[in-house]
Scaffold this active site. Structure first.
Site, PDB file in Angstrom:
ATOM      1  N   PHE A 199     -12.888   4.989 -32.090  1.00  0.00           N
ATOM      2  CA  PHE A 199     -13.909   5.010 -33.151  1.00  0.00           C
ATOM      3  C   PHE A 199     -13.380   4.578 -34.505  1.00  0.00           C
ATOM      4  O   PHE A 199     -14.156   4.278 -35.402  1.00  0.00           O
ATOM      5  CB  PHE A 199     -14.505   6.422 -33.277  1.00  0.00           C
ATOM      6  CG  PHE A 199     -13.613   7.387 -34.021  1.00  0.00           C
ATOM      7  CD1 PHE A 199     -13.618   7.402 -35.421  1.00  0.00           C
ATOM      8  CD2 PHE A 199     -12.747   8.250 -33.354  1.00  0.00           C
ATOM      9  CE1 PHE A 199     -12.772   8.268 -36.117  1.00  0.00           C
ATOM     10  CE2 PHE A 199     -11.905   9.105 -34.046  1.00  0.00           C
ATOM     11  CZ  PHE A 199     -11.915   9.112 -35.425  1.00  0.00           C
TER      12      PHE A 199
ATOM     13  N   SER B 286      -6.765   7.718 -27.851  1.00  0.00           N
ATOM     14  CA  SER B 286      -5.889   8.892 -27.759  1.00  0.00           C
ATOM     15  C   SER B 286      -4.977   8.812 -26.536  1.00  0.00           C
ATOM     16  O   SER B 286      -5.218   8.041 -25.608  1.00  0.00           O
ATOM     17  CB  SER B 286      -6.760  10.140 -27.642  1.00  0.00           C
ATOM     18  OG  SER B 286      -7.471  10.088 -26.413  1.00  0.00           O
TER      19      SER B 286
ATOM     20  N   GLU C 285      -1.287  15.457 -33.218  1.00  0.00           N
ATOM     21  CA  GLU C 285      -1.825  14.481 -34.160  1.00  0.00           C
ATOM     22  C   GLU C 285      -3.053  15.128 -34.814  1.00  0.00           C
ATOM     23  O   GLU C 285      -3.985  15.522 -34.117  1.00  0.00           O
ATOM     24  CB  GLU C 285      -2.245  13.219 -33.392  1.00  0.00           C
ATOM     25  CG  GLU C 285      -2.845  12.137 -34.263  1.00  0.00           C
ATOM     26  CD  GLU C 285      -3.274  10.883 -33.473  1.00  0.00           C
ATOM     27  OE1 GLU C 285      -3.715  11.025 -32.320  1.00  0.00           O
ATOM     28  OE2 GLU C 285      -3.148   9.781 -34.038  1.00  0.00           O
TER      29      GLU C 285
ATOM     30  N   LYS D 235     -15.966  -2.456 -24.084  1.00  0.00           N
ATOM     31  CA  LYS D 235     -16.661  -1.176 -24.255  1.00  0.00           C
ATOM     32  C   LYS D 235     -16.298  -0.613 -25.625  1.00  0.00           C
ATOM     33  O   LYS D 235     -15.206  -0.115 -25.839  1.00  0.00           O
ATOM     34  CB  LYS D 235     -16.276  -0.159 -23.181  1.00  0.00           C
ATOM     35  CG  LYS D 235     -17.260   1.015 -23.231  1.00  0.00           C
ATOM     36  CD  LYS D 235     -16.729   2.325 -22.709  1.00  0.00           C
ATOM     37  CE  LYS D 235     -15.936   3.118 -23.680  1.00  0.00           C
ATOM     38  NZ  LYS D 235     -16.695   3.740 -24.789  1.00  0.00           N
TER      39      LYS D 235
ATOM     40  N   GLU E 289     -18.280   4.922 -28.234  1.00  0.00           N
ATOM     41  CA  GLU E 289     -19.655   5.435 -28.182  1.00  0.00           C
ATOM     42  C   GLU E 289     -20.062   6.026 -29.536  1.00  0.00           C
ATOM     43  O   GLU E 289     -21.226   6.288 -29.773  1.00  0.00           O
ATOM     44  CB  GLU E 289     -19.799   6.480 -27.062  1.00  0.00           C
ATOM     45  CG  GLU E 289     -19.012   7.783 -27.235  1.00  0.00           C
ATOM     46  CD  GLU E 289     -17.547   7.684 -26.792  1.00  0.00           C
ATOM     47  OE1 GLU E 289     -17.033   6.550 -26.609  1.00  0.00           O
ATOM     48  OE2 GLU E 289     -16.907   8.752 -26.642  1.00  0.00           O
ATOM     49  N   LYS E 290     -19.073   6.238 -30.419  1.00  0.00           N
ATOM     50  CA  LYS E 290     -19.395   6.856 -31.711  1.00  0.00           C
ATOM     51  C   LYS E 290     -19.848   5.840 -32.753  1.00  0.00           C
ATOM     52  O   LYS E 290     -20.550   6.194 -33.697  1.00  0.00           O
ATOM     53  CB  LYS E 290     -18.188   7.625 -32.228  1.00  0.00           C
ATOM     54  CG  LYS E 290     -17.748   8.728 -31.260  1.00  0.00           C
ATOM     55  CD  LYS E 290     -16.761   9.673 -31.912  1.00  0.00           C
ATOM     56  CE  LYS E 290     -16.467  10.866 -31.035  1.00  0.00           C
ATOM     57  NZ  LYS E 290     -15.572  10.532 -29.907  1.00  0.00           N
TER      58      LYS E 290
ATOM     59  N   CYS F 263      -4.502   5.149 -37.218  1.00  0.00           N
ATOM     60  CA  CYS F 263      -3.375   5.421 -36.321  1.00  0.00           C
ATOM     61  C   CYS F 263      -2.065   5.211 -37.048  1.00  0.00           C
ATOM     62  O   CYS F 263      -1.027   5.671 -36.609  1.00  0.00           O
ATOM     63  CB  CYS F 263      -3.434   4.530 -35.103  1.00  0.00           C
ATOM     64  SG  CYS F 263      -3.428   2.815 -35.570  1.00  0.00           S
TER      65      CYS F 263
END
Ligand code: NAD
Length: 516
Positions: A172, A249, A401, A196, A199-200, A304
Site C-alpha cells: 500500500f 511485508s 518493524e 495485483k 487492495e488498500k 520501507c
C-alpha cells in the site's frame, strides 16, 4: 481538530463503475485491454485514511476472472514478444509523457487513498516515472553478448529473451512507484503482465494502466486483478505465470517466495525493514537533525526506507532537545492540506499496532520524549511524531518493524559497537552514517551489513540505472528490482553457438569438441 474535508473525485474514470446510488464506485478489472466490472460477490472497501470515507471498493477477483486475465496475457505474448524493442520503447516514451501530464491527478488519488501529503505523493509518482524513463533505453539494457570465432568458423552469442507472463503483487505504501518498478521493465523486455495492486489503494495503478494503454500498450499486455490472499495464491500456483515480483511485508513475502518458487517460478521479494542511522559526534548538526526528522517522520514513517532507529555514538542526550523541538513542530493533518508535513497512517489496525509497540517500549524501560499517540482528530488514523529514547535491542519496539512515525534513539559506545548493533538486526534494507570523517564513513561502508548504504544521505534509494538492493531479511531472491538486475530478472538468457564454414569432409569424431 478535524481533518480537512477531501474532495472526492467523481469524474468518470473508465476503471470505475458507479454502484447503485449511495454505494461507493467499484474498481474494475483490466482484462485483455478492457476495464470490466467483476462479478465477484465479495468486496473490500478502499478507505480514505484521513476521513474514513469509503472512496471505492475492490472486488475479490473470481477464479474465472483470474484465469481470463492470465489467458489474455498469454495470448498477447507472442505478438508483443515479436514487436521490435524500438517500438516497445516508443510506448514507454509516450507513457512517460502521459504520466508527466497527469502527475497532479495521480498525486491527488494517492493522497485520497493512501494518506500521504500531496507533495510526497508527487514524489511517489516521480520516483516511478524515473523507472519508465529508464525502460526507454531497453534496446541497450537488453543487449546480448557476442564472441566471434570461439573455434574455427564458430561464433557464440547470447540474447536475453522475455519469459512470458509475469506477475506483480504490490504493497500500500507507494501506490504509483511500486507498480512502476514492476510492469514497465517487464513489458519493455517483451513480457506480458498481470498486476495485483494493494487492495488498500488501487487507484494509482488503475490510472497508470489507463495511461499505458493510451500510450499504445497493446490489449492484454498489461492486465489487472484485485483481491487479497486468494488471488495472490492463484498467482503463485498458476502454471502460465513465469515470474513473480512482490513488495510488502515478510509474512506475505516469504509465503509467496516459497509457494511461487515451488512451481518453478522466478521470484523477487522486497520486504520489511528496520533502517538505522549511526550518528557520530562530529556529524554536521543541523543537516543531521533535518535528515533524521525527514527520514523518520516523512510519509508518516510508512516508507520501507524510513529511518526508524538512530544510534548515537556517545548517547543521544545532547541531541534530544532539538529533536523534540523539530518533531513537535511538524504539522499533522490530511495530506490534502497545504502545510501538512505528515498525514495519517493507512488504517485503524496500523494505528493500534503502532501505539501498542510504543507502549511496549515504555513498559520495557524506554524514555518517551514525545508521544504522538493521543493526537486528536475526529476520524482519520493519525499518529503524531513519537520519539523513544534509551531503546535496547531486546525490546519489541526495536525488533518489530513499526511502520509509523516513531523514531527510536539508541546509544552506542563506539562506531564498532554501533555497527554491531545494526548488523545484529535481521533486516538489511538500508543504513546511513552521519559524520564528517571520511575514515569512519569508509569503515562503515565496508563493515555494515545492509544493501543500501547512505553516507550523510538519509534515504539512499538508488536511481533506476542501479538496482534497489535490500539484503538479509529485507529481500528474497537473487535478482533485485530495476537496473541491470531488473532486466535480468525479466529475461531468460539464451546462448547460441553457430558454425558457418566451408569444411572438407571429415571423419566423424565422437570425442568432446574442443576449440581448435
Ligand atoms: P502486505 O504484505 O500486507 O501486503 C502486500 C501485498 O501482499 C498486498 O497486495 C496484499 O494483498 C498481499 N498479502 C498480504 N498478506 C498476504 C498473505 N498472507 N498471503 C498472500 N498475500 C498477502 O504489505 P503492506 O502492509 O501493504 O506494505 C507494507 C510492508 O511492505 C512493510 O513491511 C514495508 O517495509 C514493505 N515494503 C518494502 C519495500 C521494499 O522495497 N523493501 C517497499 C515498500 C514496502
Amino acid at each position: 481538530a478535524m481533518a480537512a474535508a477531501v474532495p472526492l473525485s467523481t469524474a468518470a474514470a473508465p476503471w470505475l463503475s458507479n454502484g447503485p446510488a449511495s454505494s461507493p464506485p467499484r474498481v474494475r478489472l483490466l482484462i485483455g485491454g478492457e476495464f470490466v466490472e467483476s462479478r465477484a460477490d465479495e468486496h473490500v472497501d478502499v478507505t480514505n485514511p484521513a476521513t474514513q470515507e469509503v472512496v471505492s471498493r475492490i472486488p475479490l477477483t473470481t477464479a474465472d476472472e483470474f484465469r481470463a486475465a492470465v489467458d489474455a496475457a498469454r495470448t498477447a505474448f507472442p505478438g508483443w514478444r515479436g514487436t521490435p524493442v524500438t517500438m516497445r520503447q516508443r510506448v514507454m516514451f509516450k507513457f512517460q509523457e502521459l504520466i508527466r501530464a497527469n502527475m497532479d491527478k495521480l498525486a491527488e488519488n494517492i493522497t485520497t487513498e493512501q494518506g500521504k501529503t500531496l507533495k510526497d505523493a508527487w514524489g511517489d509518482v516521480f520516483r516511478g516515472l524515473e523507472v519508465v524513463e529508464h525502460a526507454c533505453g531497453m534496446g541497450t539494457l537488453q543487449m546480448g553478448e557476442y564472441v566471434s570465432n570461439v573455434s574455427n568458423g564458430i561464433d557464440t552469442f547470447s540474447i536475453r529473451e522475455p519469459l512470458g507472463v509475469c506477475a506483480g503483487i504490490c504493497p500500500f505504501n507507494f501506490p504509483a512507484m511500486i507498480p512502476l518498478w514492476m510492469f514497465p521493465i517487464a513489458v519493455t523486455c517483451g513480457n506480458t503482465f498481470v498486476l495485483k495492486p494493494s487492495e488498500k489503494d488501487p487507484g494509482a495503478a488503475m490510472m497508470l494502466a489507463e495511461l499505458a494503454m493510451e500510450a499504445g500498450l497493446p490489449k492484454g499486455v498489461l492486465n489487472i486483478v484485485h483481491g487479497t490472499h486468494d488471488v495472490v495464491n492463484n498467482i503463485c500456483d498458476d502454471e502460465d505465470i513465469k515470474a513473480v515480483s512482490f513488495v510488502g511485508s515478510n509474512t506475505a513475502g516469504m509465503h509467496i517466495y516459497s509457494r511461487a518458487s515451488a512451481t518453478g517460478k522466478r521470484v523477487q521479494c522486497n520486504m520489511g525493514a528496520k533502517n538505522h542511522a549511526i550518528i557520530l559526534p562530529d556529524a554536521d548538526r543541523d543537516a543531521t537533525l533535518n535528515a533524521l526528522i525527514a527520514a523518520g517522520f516523512g510519509a508518516a514513517g510508512q516508507r520501507c526506507m524510513a529511518l526508524s532507529t538512530a544510534v548515537f555514538v556517545g548517547g543521544s542526550e545532547s541531541w534530544e532537545d532539538e529533536l523534540v523541538k523539530l518533531a513537535s513542530g511538524l504539522v499533522v493533518n490530511s495530506g490534502m492540506v497545504n502545510d501538512a508535513d505528515l498525514g495519517p497512517v493507512i488504517s485503524r489496525q496500523a494505528k493500534d499496532r503502532i501505539c501498542k509497540l510504543v507502549q511496549n517500549g515504555v513498559d520495557s524501560g524506554a524514555r518517551l520524549l514525545l508521544d504522538g499517540r493521543d493526537i486528536m482528530f475526529e476520524d482519520g488514523n493519525f499518529v503524531g511524531p513519537t520519539l523513544l529514547a534509551d531503546v535496547k535491542s531486546d525490546m519489541e519496539c526495536y525488533k518489530e518493524e513499526i511502520f509509523g512515525p516513531v523514531l527510536l534513539l539508541m546509544k552506542a559506545e563506539s562506531l564498532d559497537d554501533a555497527i554491531q548493533i545494526v548488523n545484529r538486526n535481521k533486516y538489511g534494507n538500508g543504513a546511513s552514517i552521519f559524520t564528517r570523517s571520511g575514515i569512519s564513513a569508509r569503515k562503515f561502508q565496508t563493515d555494515i551489513e545492509a544493501g543500501q548504504v547512505g553516507i550523510n544521505v538519509p534515504i539512499p534509494v538508488p536511481l533506476p540505472f542501479f538496482s534497489f538492493t535490500g539484503s538479509k531479511a529485507s529481500f528474497a531472491g537473487d535478482l533485485n528490482f530495476y537496473g541491470k538486475a531488473g532486466v535480468q530478472f525479466f529475461t531468460q538468457i539464451k546462448t547460441i553457438t553457430q558454425q558457418w564454414k566451408e569444411s572438407p569432409a571429415q571423419r566423424v569424431s565422437l570425442s568432446m569438441p574442443t576449440s581448435q
